[in-house]
Design a protein around this motif. Structure first.
Motif, PDB file in Angstrom:
ATOM      1  N   LEU A 129       4.616  15.247  -1.281  1.00 29.14           N
ATOM      2  CA  LEU A 129       5.847  15.711  -1.920  1.00 29.14           C
ATOM      3  C   LEU A 129       6.796  14.552  -2.197  1.00 29.14           C
ATOM      4  CD1 LEU A 129       6.484  18.957   0.170  1.00 29.14           C
ATOM      5  CD2 LEU A 129       5.693  18.821  -2.195  1.00 29.14           C
ATOM      6  N   ALA A 130       6.846  13.599  -1.251  1.00 28.37           N
ATOM      7  CA  ALA A 130       7.715  12.434  -1.443  1.00 28.37           C
ATOM      8  C   ALA A 130       7.226  11.579  -2.605  1.00 28.37           C
ATOM      9  CB  ALA A 130       7.768  11.610  -0.161  1.00 28.37           C
ATOM     10  N   ALA A 131       5.897  11.407  -2.709  1.00 31.26           N
ATOM     11  CA  ALA A 131       5.337  10.609  -3.801  1.00 31.26           C
ATOM     12  C   ALA A 131       5.581  11.257  -5.158  1.00 31.26           C
ATOM     13  CB  ALA A 131       3.841  10.406  -3.576  1.00 31.26           C
ATOM     14  N   ARG A 132       5.663  12.591  -5.182  1.00 30.98           N
ATOM     15  CA  ARG A 132       5.969  13.289  -6.442  1.00 30.98           C
ATOM     16  C   ARG A 132       7.438  13.145  -6.818  1.00 30.98           C
ATOM     17  NH1 ARG A 132       2.665  18.998  -5.600  1.00 30.98           N
ATOM     18  NH2 ARG A 132       0.621  18.239  -6.299  1.00 30.98           N
ATOM     19  N   ASN A 133       8.309  13.161  -5.825  1.00 30.37           N
ATOM     20  CA  ASN A 133       9.742  13.108  -6.101  1.00 30.37           C
ATOM     21  C   ASN A 133      10.234  11.702  -6.429  1.00 30.37           C
ATOM     22  OD1 ASN A 133      10.009  15.858  -5.672  1.00 30.37           O
ATOM     23  ND2 ASN A 133      10.427  15.617  -3.486  1.00 30.37           N
ATOM     24  N   TYR A 134       9.614  10.693  -5.831  1.00 31.56           N
ATOM     25  CA  TYR A 134      10.034   9.307  -6.046  1.00 31.56           C
ATOM     26  C   TYR A 134       8.937   8.569  -6.819  1.00 31.56           C
ATOM     27  CZ  TYR A 134      13.414  10.429  -2.398  1.00 31.56           C
ATOM     28  OH  TYR A 134      14.403  11.017  -1.667  1.00 31.56           O
ATOM     29  N   LYS A 135       9.315   7.609  -7.586  1.00 34.23           N
ATOM     30  CA  LYS A 135       8.340   6.848  -8.365  1.00 34.23           C
ATOM     31  C   LYS A 135       7.502   5.959  -7.442  1.00 34.23           C
ATOM     32  CE  LYS A 135      11.109   6.687 -12.592  1.00 34.23           C
ATOM     33  NZ  LYS A 135      11.787   5.804 -13.572  1.00 34.23           N
ATOM     34  N   LEU A 136       6.311   5.633  -7.904  1.00 36.80           N
ATOM     35  CA  LEU A 136       5.405   4.796  -7.121  1.00 36.80           C
ATOM     36  C   LEU A 136       6.003   3.423  -6.840  1.00 36.80           C
ATOM     37  CD1 LEU A 136       2.576   4.937  -5.840  1.00 36.80           C
ATOM     38  CD2 LEU A 136       1.650   4.010  -7.964  1.00 36.80           C
ATOM     39  N   SER A 137       6.869   2.972  -7.730  1.00 41.37           N
ATOM     40  CA  SER A 137       7.504   1.660  -7.544  1.00 41.37           C
ATOM     41  C   SER A 137       8.452   1.635  -6.348  1.00 41.37           C
ATOM     42  CB  SER A 137       8.271   1.270  -8.810  1.00 41.37           C
ATOM     43  OG  SER A 137       9.235   2.260  -9.124  1.00 41.37           O
ATOM     44  N   ASN A 138       8.838   2.809  -5.857  1.00 38.98           N
ATOM     45  CA  ASN A 138       9.748   2.884  -4.713  1.00 38.98           C
ATOM     46  C   ASN A 138       9.026   2.947  -3.377  1.00 38.98           C
ATOM     47  OD1 ASN A 138      12.250   2.840  -6.125  1.00 38.98           O
ATOM     48  ND2 ASN A 138      11.910   4.964  -6.733  1.00 38.98           N
ATOM     49  N   PHE A 139       7.727   2.714  -3.396  1.00 38.12           N
ATOM     50  CA  PHE A 139       6.954   2.721  -2.156  1.00 38.12           C
ATOM     51  C   PHE A 139       6.367   1.333  -1.890  1.00 38.12           C
ATOM     52  CE2 PHE A 139       7.125   7.189  -3.069  1.00 38.12           C
ATOM     53  CZ  PHE A 139       7.146   7.790  -1.829  1.00 38.12           C
ATOM     54  N   ALA A 140       6.112   1.060  -0.614  1.00 39.31           N
ATOM     55  CA  ALA A 140       5.453  -0.183  -0.198  1.00 39.31           C
ATOM     56  C   ALA A 140       4.287   0.164   0.704  1.00 39.31           C
ATOM     57  CB  ALA A 140       6.427  -1.093   0.534  1.00 39.31           C
ATOM     58  N   PHE A 141       3.192  -0.550   0.516  1.00 40.13           N
ATOM     59  CA  PHE A 141       1.999  -0.358   1.343  1.00 40.13           C
ATOM     60  C   PHE A 141       1.867  -1.574   2.251  1.00 40.13           C
ATOM     61  CE2 PHE A 141      -2.666  -0.474   2.039  1.00 40.13           C
ATOM     62  CZ  PHE A 141      -2.811   0.785   2.610  1.00 40.13           C
ATOM     63  N   ILE A 142       1.944  -1.344   3.560  1.00 41.18           N
ATOM     64  CA  ILE A 142       2.002  -2.431   4.536  1.00 41.18           C
ATOM     65  C   ILE A 142       0.843  -2.299   5.524  1.00 41.18           C
ATOM     66  CG2 ILE A 142       3.428  -3.526   6.310  1.00 41.18           C
ATOM     67  CD1 ILE A 142       5.831  -2.038   4.954  1.00 41.18           C
ATOM     68  N   ILE A 143       0.144  -3.385   5.763  1.00 42.78           N
ATOM     69  CA  ILE A 143      -0.910  -3.406   6.778  1.00 42.78           C
ATOM     70  C   ILE A 143      -0.324  -4.035   8.031  1.00 42.78           C
ATOM     71  CG2 ILE A 143      -3.169  -4.328   7.396  1.00 42.78           C
ATOM     72  CD1 ILE A 143      -3.920  -4.095   4.461  1.00 42.78           C
ATOM     73  N   LEU A 144      -0.177  -3.224   9.059  1.00 37.64           N
ATOM     74  CA  LEU A 144       0.496  -3.665  10.279  1.00 37.64           C
ATOM     75  C   LEU A 144      -0.413  -4.503  11.174  1.00 37.64           C
ATOM     76  CD1 LEU A 144       2.351  -0.364  11.251  1.00 37.64           C
ATOM     77  CD2 LEU A 144       3.321  -2.379  10.149  1.00 37.64           C
ATOM     78  N   GLU A 145      -1.653  -4.062  11.324  1.00 35.80           N
ATOM     79  CA  GLU A 145      -2.542  -4.747  12.269  1.00 35.80           C
ATOM     80  C   GLU A 145      -3.996  -4.507  11.863  1.00 35.80           C
ATOM     81  OE1 GLU A 145      -3.420  -4.695  17.070  1.00 35.80           O
ATOM     82  OE2 GLU A 145      -1.389  -4.343  16.339  1.00 35.80           O
ATOM     83  N   LEU A 146      -4.821  -5.525  12.046  1.00 35.21           N
ATOM     84  CA  LEU A 146      -6.239  -5.419  11.745  1.00 35.21           C
ATOM     85  C   LEU A 146      -7.017  -5.088  13.010  1.00 35.21           C
ATOM     86  CD1 LEU A 146      -6.808  -8.444   9.349  1.00 35.21           C
ATOM     87  CD2 LEU A 146      -6.458  -6.052   8.744  1.00 35.21           C
ATOM     88  N   PHE A 147      -8.016  -4.260  12.847  1.00 39.47           N
ATOM     89  CA  PHE A 147      -8.907  -3.936  13.956  1.00 39.47           C
ATOM     90  C   PHE A 147     -10.007  -4.993  14.002  1.00 39.47           C
ATOM     91  CE2 PHE A 147     -12.365  -1.382  15.940  1.00 39.47           C
ATOM     92  CZ  PHE A 147     -11.697  -1.060  17.113  1.00 39.47           C
ATOM     93  N   PRO A 148     -10.239  -5.629  15.149  1.00 40.07           N
ATOM     94  CA  PRO A 148     -11.103  -6.814  15.198  1.00 40.07           C
ATOM     95  C   PRO A 148     -12.601  -6.555  15.194  1.00 40.07           C
ATOM     96  CG  PRO A 148     -10.255  -6.351  17.364  1.00 40.07           C
ATOM     97  CD  PRO A 148      -9.612  -5.364  16.460  1.00 40.07           C
TER      98      PRO A 148
END
Length: 330
Positions: free
Chosen positions: A157-176
């Motif tokens: 629902l949030a992705a529909r209401n806000y444009k994709l440009s207003n989101f960030a995709f972050i990788i917090l930690e890698l599994f070893p």
């Protein structure tokens, strides 16, 4: 280790048989440091070493480079940088401008063969979602959540209401390690650590990999009750009651039923079904034994009828089969 690209962000000095990380000022015993596996992790700005089988580490088909451990980059937006500082996070990768095709290709290439924990941030409201991705599934998670709108209903629902440009995709930690059935529990535990620590408000569930702790709101329960009321059930049940089908429709249904594709099982599949099936005995109407079979499949093949016919007969009280036999489990 200090000459490897993986350690290019850190410089170590040996003081009193200990290693000092000059950037984070963490003292590590050198003997312990060298005997443990070569994988360094940062969690909440605390430097520690993960116990990982060295053989499996070197056999992994994963690209670890100098960006594996990095502080928040200067090229990210100020709002995202403030969020990372406030939450005390030191991510591996940060992706913005998600609406661009070049950004998506970058995510696909840089996260190839990697696994770990990711965060999706709404830069307008600063709400966020945390999830885990198994090996080579980071891009699939990203596209499912923000492009195809699958998965979390709140995030959709949030992705529909806000444009994709207003989101960030972050990788917090890698599994070893490469994620398998055996070590998947460790990845879930890592996700659970972040869920408990950061308390993301886009996540419905309070525990990773489980629906434990989730409760419907009172409003949702009332909606569910009204949607499946007895009145509605009766109305749905009466839709086809007393309806007469046309001859054309009846012919179509008959044709479809007679020309249904039959399932052709392999010999190995039939053997497996026989092993898992119960033995049945077929009696004549005068109570004499007609035959004994190791499975329903074998009985159906012997008398030339469908397996469903035998199963229906077994559920009845008289166990009468085709008015010629009485069937029962051995």
């Amino acid at each position: 280790y200090k000459h490897s690209p993986k350690w290019s962000k850190f410089h170590y000095k040996k003081i009193n048989n200990s290693l000092i990380d000059c950037e984070n000022r963490n003292r590590i015993n050198s003997n312990k440091f060298l005997t443990m596996s070569p994988f360094l992790l940062i969690r909440n700005n605390v430097l520690f070493l993960s116990k990982l089988n060295t053989k499996s580490f070197h056999s992994m088909n994963v690209r670890y480079n100098s960006t594996l451990i990095s502080s928040p980059k200067s090229d990210i937006s100020p709002k995202l940088n403030d969020f990372l500082i406030e939450k005390n996070l030191n991510p591996i990768y940060c992706y913005e401008e998600l609406q661009l095709e070049s950004t998506r290709k970058k995510i696909l290439m840089e996260t190839k063969n990697l696994s770990g924990i990711y965060l999706i941030l709404n830069k307008v409201t600063l709400d966020y979602y945390i999830g885990s991705a198994s090996t080579d599934r980071f891009y699939a998670r990203f596209s499912n959540h923000l492009i195809y709108l699958r998965g979390s209903q709140i995030l959709k629902l949030a992705a529909r209401n806000y444009k994709l440009s207003n989101f960030a995709f972050i990788i917090l930690e890698l599994f070893p390690e490469i994620v398998t059935r055996e070590n998947n529990k460790h990845l879930i535990d890592l996700e659970d650590f972040y869920l408990k620590s950061l308390l993301p408000n886009y996540n419905i569930l309070t525990e990773a990999g489980s629906s434990f702790g989730y409760k419907h709101t009172e409003m949702t329960r009332l909606k569910m009750s009204s949607n499946y009321s007895q009145e509605r059930r009766d109305r749905i049940g009466s839709l086809n009651k007393g309806k007469n089908l046309s001859l054309e429709t009846i012919d179509k249904l008959r044709y479809k039923s007679l020309n249904r594709d039959k399932l052709n099982y392999s010999e190995q599949a039939k053997l497996n079904m026989k092993k898992n099936s119960k033995s049945v005995i077929l009696y004549n109407l005068n109570k004499t034994i007609y035959g004994e079979y190791s499975s329903i499949v074998e009985a159906a093949s012997s008398i030339g009828c469908s397996e469903k016919t035998i199963r229906r007969a077994l559920k009845t009280e008289k166990k009468l089969l085709k008015r010629r036999w009485i069937i029962n489990y051995k």
